[in-house]
Design a protein around this motif. Sequence first.
Motif, PDB file in Angstrom:
ATOM      1  N   SER A   7     -12.241 -27.880 -15.074  1.00 29.49           N
ATOM      2  CA  SER A   7     -12.773 -26.605 -14.592  1.00 29.49           C
ATOM      3  C   SER A   7     -14.256 -26.520 -14.907  1.00 29.49           C
ATOM      4  CB  SER A   7     -12.048 -25.422 -15.225  1.00 29.49           C
ATOM      5  OG  SER A   7     -12.314 -25.372 -16.612  1.00 29.49           O
ATOM      6  N   MET A   8     -14.945 -25.717 -14.118  1.00 32.10           N
ATOM      7  CA  MET A   8     -16.357 -25.470 -14.335  1.00 32.10           C
ATOM      8  C   MET A   8     -16.582 -23.972 -14.145  1.00 32.10           C
ATOM      9  SD  MET A   8     -19.605 -27.280 -12.420  1.00 32.10           S
ATOM     10  CE  MET A   8     -18.922 -28.884 -12.783  1.00 32.10           C
ATOM     11  N   LEU A   9     -17.025 -23.305 -15.206  1.00 31.16           N
ATOM     12  CA  LEU A   9     -17.344 -21.881 -15.158  1.00 31.16           C
ATOM     13  C   LEU A   9     -18.847 -21.746 -14.975  1.00 31.16           C
ATOM     14  CD1 LEU A   9     -16.862 -18.831 -15.584  1.00 31.16           C
ATOM     15  CD2 LEU A   9     -17.014 -19.267 -18.043  1.00 31.16           C
ATOM     16  N   PHE A  10     -19.253 -21.155 -13.877  1.00 33.10           N
ATOM     17  CA  PHE A  10     -20.674 -21.024 -13.570  1.00 33.10           C
ATOM     18  C   PHE A  10     -21.238 -19.790 -14.265  1.00 33.10           C
ATOM     19  CE2 PHE A  10     -18.886 -23.675 -10.343  1.00 33.10           C
ATOM     20  CZ  PHE A  10     -19.825 -24.676 -10.221  1.00 33.10           C
ATOM     21  N   ALA A  11     -22.286 -19.989 -15.050  1.00 31.41           N
ATOM     22  CA  ALA A  11     -22.911 -18.913 -15.814  1.00 31.41           C
ATOM     23  C   ALA A  11     -24.160 -18.375 -15.117  1.00 31.41           C
ATOM     24  CB  ALA A  11     -23.260 -19.400 -17.215  1.00 31.41           C
ATOM     25  N   SER A  12     -24.486 -18.925 -13.959  1.00 34.57           N
ATOM     26  CA  SER A  12     -25.625 -18.445 -13.190  1.00 34.57           C
ATOM     27  C   SER A  12     -25.327 -18.629 -11.704  1.00 34.57           C
ATOM     28  CB  SER A  12     -26.901 -19.203 -13.577  1.00 34.57           C
ATOM     29  OG  SER A  12     -26.739 -20.588 -13.394  1.00 34.57           O
ATOM     30  N   ASP A  13     -25.994 -17.832 -10.881  1.00 36.60           N
ATOM     31  CA  ASP A  13     -25.886 -18.006  -9.434  1.00 36.60           C
ATOM     32  C   ASP A  13     -26.550 -19.320  -9.058  1.00 36.60           C
ATOM     33  OD1 ASP A  13     -24.747 -15.491  -9.337  1.00 36.60           O
ATOM     34  OD2 ASP A  13     -26.552 -14.509  -8.592  1.00 36.60           O
TER      35      ASP A  13
ATOM     36  N   ARG B  94     -29.502 -24.425 -13.575  1.00 35.96           N
ATOM     37  CA  ARG B  94     -28.132 -24.073 -13.211  1.00 35.96           C
ATOM     38  C   ARG B  94     -27.329 -24.188 -14.496  1.00 35.96           C
ATOM     39  NH1 ARG B  94     -23.131 -27.162 -12.880  1.00 35.96           N
ATOM     40  NH2 ARG B  94     -24.482 -28.920 -12.603  1.00 35.96           N
ATOM     41  N   LEU B  95     -26.650 -23.128 -14.893  1.00 35.78           N
ATOM     42  CA  LEU B  95     -25.892 -23.124 -16.138  1.00 35.78           C
ATOM     43  C   LEU B  95     -24.397 -23.045 -15.846  1.00 35.78           C
ATOM     44  CD1 LEU B  95     -28.123 -20.590 -18.092  1.00 35.78           C
ATOM     45  CD2 LEU B  95     -28.205 -23.089 -18.193  1.00 35.78           C
ATOM     46  N   ALA B  96     -23.635 -23.911 -16.504  1.00 38.87           N
ATOM     47  CA  ALA B  96     -22.186 -23.911 -16.328  1.00 38.87           C
ATOM     48  C   ALA B  96     -21.542 -24.515 -17.580  1.00 38.87           C
ATOM     49  CB  ALA B  96     -21.802 -24.725 -15.091  1.00 38.87           C
ATOM     50  N   MET B  97     -20.275 -24.172 -17.765  1.00 39.91           N
ATOM     51  CA  MET B  97     -19.492 -24.743 -18.873  1.00 39.91           C
ATOM     52  C   MET B  97     -18.331 -25.512 -18.269  1.00 39.91           C
ATOM     53  SD  MET B  97     -19.511 -21.625 -21.631  1.00 39.91           S
ATOM     54  CE  MET B  97     -18.562 -20.552 -20.595  1.00 39.91           C
ATOM     55  N   ASN B  98     -18.095 -26.700 -18.792  1.00 41.66           N
ATOM     56  CA  ASN B  98     -17.026 -27.558 -18.292  1.00 41.66           C
ATOM     57  C   ASN B  98     -15.903 -27.667 -19.313  1.00 41.66           C
ATOM     58  OD1 ASN B  98     -18.325 -28.599 -15.800  1.00 41.66           O
ATOM     59  ND2 ASN B  98     -19.836 -29.325 -17.272  1.00 41.66           N
ATOM     60  N   ALA B  99     -14.680 -27.754 -18.793  1.00 44.74           N
ATOM     61  CA  ALA B  99     -13.521 -27.984 -19.668  1.00 44.74           C
ATOM     62  C   ALA B  99     -12.509 -28.821 -18.901  1.00 44.74           C
ATOM     63  CB  ALA B  99     -12.890 -26.661 -20.086  1.00 44.74           C
ATOM     64  N   LYS B 100     -11.808 -29.668 -19.631  1.00 48.41           N
ATOM     65  CA  LYS B 100     -10.733 -30.480 -19.046  1.00 48.41           C
ATOM     66  C   LYS B 100      -9.513 -30.363 -19.927  1.00 48.41           C
ATOM     67  CE  LYS B 100     -13.747 -33.652 -16.767  1.00 48.41           C
ATOM     68  NZ  LYS B 100     -14.821 -34.493 -17.090  1.00 48.41           N
ATOM     69  N   TRP B 101      -8.366 -30.212 -19.316  1.00 52.28           N
ATOM     70  CA  TRP B 101      -7.122 -30.180 -20.072  1.00 52.28           C
ATOM     71  C   TRP B 101      -6.009 -30.731 -19.235  1.00 52.28           C
ATOM     72  CZ3 TRP B 101      -9.632 -25.883 -18.267  1.00 52.28           C
ATOM     73  CH2 TRP B 101      -8.967 -25.087 -17.365  1.00 52.28           C
TER      74      TRP B 101
ATOM     75  N   ARG C  40     -22.462 -16.461 -10.361  1.00 47.49           N
ATOM     76  CA  ARG C  40     -22.151 -16.319 -11.788  1.00 47.49           C
ATOM     77  C   ARG C  40     -20.749 -15.733 -11.935  1.00 47.49           C
ATOM     78  NH1 ARG C  40     -26.096 -12.497 -14.194  1.00 47.49           N
ATOM     79  NH2 ARG C  40     -24.789 -11.085 -13.024  1.00 47.49           N
ATOM     80  N   GLY C  41     -19.941 -16.377 -12.771  1.00 45.33           N
ATOM     81  CA  GLY C  41     -18.568 -15.939 -13.002  1.00 45.33           C
ATOM     82  C   GLY C  41     -17.536 -16.694 -12.187  1.00 45.33           C
TER      83      GLY C  41
END
Length: 97
Positions: free
Chosen positions: A7-13, A90-97, A67-68
Amino acid sequence: MPFRVASMLFASDVESHGGGTLVWAGSHKKILALAQSDPDYYALMSNLNNELDKANIGEYVELTPKRGDILFYHTLCGHSGSMNVRNTPRLAMNAKW
């Protein structure tokens, strides 16, 4: 059979050519077929990534998330960051599970 999701959560447009994510829709099926064609060789992701041209994954789609927004994708889905020609990161947070 195990299944891994990223997943990638975008923290900016993100505008077009603003460092957004490029996605090759449906590519996970072709990349999986390539990996299964020689499981021992493609056990390393580096070998698989270096030979993606053999999978003929097609054309990419550039995402322009807000964003969001959250992108969920199969970990074998072909994806890449686009070049950011804008003056803002461009700001985003990545997670894998």
